[in-house]
Design an enzyme around this catalytic site. Structure first.
Site, PDB file in Angstrom:
ATOM      1  N   GLU A 146      -8.734  -7.470   4.656  1.00  0.00           N
ATOM      2  CA  GLU A 146      -7.972  -8.520   3.982  1.00  0.00           C
ATOM      3  C   GLU A 146      -7.286  -9.446   4.986  1.00  0.00           C
ATOM      4  O   GLU A 146      -7.228 -10.670   4.775  1.00  0.00           O
ATOM      5  CB  GLU A 146      -6.949  -7.876   3.045  1.00  0.00           C
ATOM      6  CG  GLU A 146      -7.591  -7.210   1.834  1.00  0.00           C
ATOM      7  CD  GLU A 146      -6.754  -6.101   1.232  1.00  0.00           C
ATOM      8  OE1 GLU A 146      -5.534  -6.051   1.500  1.00  0.00           O
ATOM      9  OE2 GLU A 146      -7.316  -5.268   0.491  1.00  0.00           O
ATOM     10  N   GLY A 174     -13.875  -9.675 -13.682  1.00  0.00           N
ATOM     11  CA  GLY A 174     -12.967  -8.601 -14.051  1.00  0.00           C
ATOM     12  C   GLY A 174     -13.156  -7.414 -13.140  1.00  0.00           C
ATOM     13  O   GLY A 174     -13.888  -7.471 -12.144  1.00  0.00           O
ATOM     14  N   TYR A 206       0.806  -1.223   0.000  1.00  0.00           N
ATOM     15  CA  TYR A 206       0.000   0.000   0.000  1.00  0.00           C
ATOM     16  C   TYR A 206       0.840   1.274   0.000  1.00  0.00           C
ATOM     17  O   TYR A 206       0.480   2.247  -0.689  1.00  0.00           O
ATOM     18  CB  TYR A 206      -0.982  -0.019   1.167  1.00  0.00           C
ATOM     19  CG  TYR A 206      -2.193  -0.877   0.890  1.00  0.00           C
ATOM     20  CD1 TYR A 206      -3.316  -0.347   0.280  1.00  0.00           C
ATOM     21  CD2 TYR A 206      -2.210  -2.237   1.210  1.00  0.00           C
ATOM     22  CE1 TYR A 206      -4.433  -1.122   0.002  1.00  0.00           C
ATOM     23  CE2 TYR A 206      -3.312  -3.029   0.936  1.00  0.00           C
ATOM     24  CZ  TYR A 206      -4.415  -2.464   0.328  1.00  0.00           C
ATOM     25  OH  TYR A 206      -5.504  -3.256   0.038  1.00  0.00           O
ATOM     26  N   ARG A 263      -5.744 -15.232 -12.541  1.00  0.00           N
ATOM     27  CA  ARG A 263      -7.137 -14.948 -12.885  1.00  0.00           C
ATOM     28  C   ARG A 263      -8.043 -15.574 -11.827  1.00  0.00           C
ATOM     29  O   ARG A 263      -7.686 -16.586 -11.206  1.00  0.00           O
ATOM     30  CB  ARG A 263      -7.510 -15.508 -14.262  1.00  0.00           C
ATOM     31  CG  ARG A 263      -6.689 -14.963 -15.418  1.00  0.00           C
ATOM     32  CD  ARG A 263      -6.927 -13.493 -15.662  1.00  0.00           C
ATOM     33  NE  ARG A 263      -6.193 -13.037 -16.853  1.00  0.00           N
ATOM     34  CZ  ARG A 263      -4.950 -12.572 -16.827  1.00  0.00           C
ATOM     35  NH1 ARG A 263      -4.287 -12.491 -15.684  1.00  0.00           N
ATOM     36  NH2 ARG A 263      -4.369 -12.178 -17.948  1.00  0.00           N
ATOM     37  N   PRO A 299     -21.072 -19.452 -11.460  1.00  0.00           N
ATOM     38  CA  PRO A 299     -21.453 -19.389 -10.047  1.00  0.00           C
ATOM     39  C   PRO A 299     -22.890 -19.844  -9.827  1.00  0.00           C
ATOM     40  O   PRO A 299     -23.220 -20.375  -8.754  1.00  0.00           O
ATOM     41  CB  PRO A 299     -21.267 -17.915  -9.684  1.00  0.00           C
ATOM     42  CG  PRO A 299     -21.350 -17.180 -10.969  1.00  0.00           C
ATOM     43  CD  PRO A 299     -20.762 -18.106 -11.989  1.00  0.00           C
ATOM     44  N   TYR A 320     -15.228 -17.717  -5.592  1.00  0.00           N
ATOM     45  CA  TYR A 320     -14.266 -17.979  -6.663  1.00  0.00           C
ATOM     46  C   TYR A 320     -12.902 -18.284  -6.054  1.00  0.00           C
ATOM     47  O   TYR A 320     -12.666 -18.062  -4.855  1.00  0.00           O
ATOM     48  CB  TYR A 320     -14.151 -16.765  -7.597  1.00  0.00           C
ATOM     49  CG  TYR A 320     -13.821 -15.470  -6.884  1.00  0.00           C
ATOM     50  CD1 TYR A 320     -12.527 -15.149  -6.503  1.00  0.00           C
ATOM     51  CD2 TYR A 320     -14.835 -14.558  -6.580  1.00  0.00           C
ATOM     52  CE1 TYR A 320     -12.232 -13.967  -5.835  1.00  0.00           C
ATOM     53  CE2 TYR A 320     -14.558 -13.368  -5.904  1.00  0.00           C
ATOM     54  CZ  TYR A 320     -13.250 -13.084  -5.544  1.00  0.00           C
ATOM     55  OH  TYR A 320     -12.976 -11.915  -4.867  1.00  0.00           O
TER      56      TYR A 320
END
Length: 433
Positions: free
Chosen positions: A140, A428, A98, A206, A285, A191
């Site tokens: 996170e 994306g 960061y 990805r 999904p 995902y």
């Protein structure tokens, strides 16, 4: 929250910053990758950099966060922050990155806005930046801990146990932990990130939705993206590097590096009606959610709606019917731009096998066999959710190209579905609906 003086400065300079965000973010990435080329090779999606979508997403996030700070000073946009944090956690973004972002972002702001960037402006926007950064770092850290991410990083080797060719463009990969240990828990709709080493040595990443439930493994389904192959993409949009590699080189037995499951758009645990609406590869999904509902023997009212070019390009077409057949109150609504009349064994709107279909809450047409409503209806053209009856209290999930989701969301809103009940997943950078 922002101090009163910084809030005043951010509010005063927001029009100038927002008006130049496209130029700022373009210059920011140029500076970032010049100083740290490894980030473009091993962390950032080179395709999204080439087509500009990552710059658009960053600009939108910065503007949205700043607007929220000035208009709602006693709260923060946790929905937006959580979505970003899930993406970051799945990529292995670290807290020490960061300050690097801050350095090059503020250098770009100073270069674009020039003398307007006074010390006071820098202090105010620095305060705003670190409010956002520290919030993301905390979320996170929590998400990574909950997912059991090891101290040495997010990646874990998985063996490709099987590959199934769903359509000419879509392949499913069954992944099992290389060490034989249990797979991490996942929620329907989540995902994983997949990292592959490409021929030029770059380790590109990805995200792919989990497309089903497999004992002892994770299942993903990947569409091979051709150059300019994304709906609504510019003519110079690059081919999908990772999808092309997986289709060409991964057939079974190979090792891929995979993250734990992440993602904030997950199936709710209630008992109200559901609408799962998808287009193209956005079905992945939704098929994962349907598999979970079928395995649980759900009695919820479920509408599975899907749009595709044709039956031949529709991934999981037979799985969709198999899963809805297992559910006690589920129906399937399909729209095909081509070849809808050739889909056998289902009810066709506009065909000869049934009475004329009706719309907007009127009594549904009955199939010719026994008078019961056929669980599968096929229509020609693009999806139009105003053609079906959406029950009151429905929770809707959308996934597919952004233009499709914008249209579907507008149709649901027009049908009376509250905005708070409409959830969407973007493949994306999230450019918003």
């Amino acid at each position: 929250m922002l101090s009163p003086k910084s809030a005043e400065t951010v509010r005063a300079t927001l029009p100038a910053v927002s008006g130049s965000l496209s130029e700022i973010t373009t210059l920011f990435y140029e500076k970032l990758f010049a100083a740290h080329p490894e980030l473009l090779r091993h962390l950032f999606n080179r395709g999204n950099q080439a087509n500009g979508s990552q710059r658009q997403a960053l600009a939108g996030a910065v503007a949205a966060f700043a607007v929220h700070l000035t208009e709602h000073p006693d709260s923060r946009p946790d929905t937006m922050l959580t979505r970003i944090a899930h993406k970051h956690a799945s990529l292995g973004v670290r807290a020490e990155q960061y300050p690097i972002v801050r350095e090059h972002l503020f250098a770009a702001i100073a270069e674009v806005l020039g003398e307007a960037v006074t010390d006071e402006v820098v202090r105010a926007w620095d305060e705003a930046y670190w409010l956002m950064a520290h919030a993301l770092i905390a979320i996170e850290k929590r998400l990574s801990a909950e997912a059991g991410v090891a101290a040495d990083g997010v990646w874990r080797p998985y063996r490709v146990a099987a590959r199934v060719q769903e359509t000419e463009e879509v392949a499913t990969f069954l992944l099992r932990p290389a060490d034989g240990a249990p797979v991490p828990p996942a929620r329907p709709g989540q995902y994983v990130s997949v990292q592959v080493q490409l021929p030029d040595g770059a380790r590109q990443i990805r995200q792919y939705s989990l497309s089903g439930q497999q004992d002892g493994g994770l299942q993903i389904s990947v569409k091979r993206v051709a150059a300019a192959g994304r709906p609504g993409a510019p003519s110079d949009d690059p081919a999908g590097e990772v999808s092309s590699y997986l289709h060409a080189h991964v057939h079974g037995g190979e090792t891929l590096h995979v993250s734990p499951p992440f993602g904030d758009v997950v199936l709710d645990d209630g008992d109200g009606p559901l609408l799962l609406a998808s287009a193209g590869i956005g079905c992945t999904p939704m098929v994962g959610m349907l598999a979970h509902l079928a395995a649980a023997g759900s009695g919820r009212r479920i509408i599975a709606a899907h749009a595709d070019r044709s039956p031949a390009t529709h991934p999981f077409r037979t799985d969709l019917r198999r899963l809805t057949d297992k559910l006690t109150d589920a129906t399937t609504e399909l729209w095909y731009e081509e070849g809808a009349r050739y889909e056998e064994g289902v009810r066709h709107e506009g065909g000869v096998r049934h009475k004329e279909a009706v719309r907007h809450g009127e009594e549904r047409a009955e199939a010719e066999t026994g008078g019961a409503v056929d669980p599968v209806t096929v229509r020609s053209g693009r999806m139009d959710l105003t053609q079906i009856v959406v029950p009151a209290g429905t929770t809707a999930y959308l996934c597919g190209p952004v233009p499709f989701m914008k249209a579907a969301r507008a149709q649901l809103l027009a049908s009376g579905v509250p905005a708070s009940n409409i959830h969407y997943e973007v493949f994306g950078p999230d450019l918003g609906l």
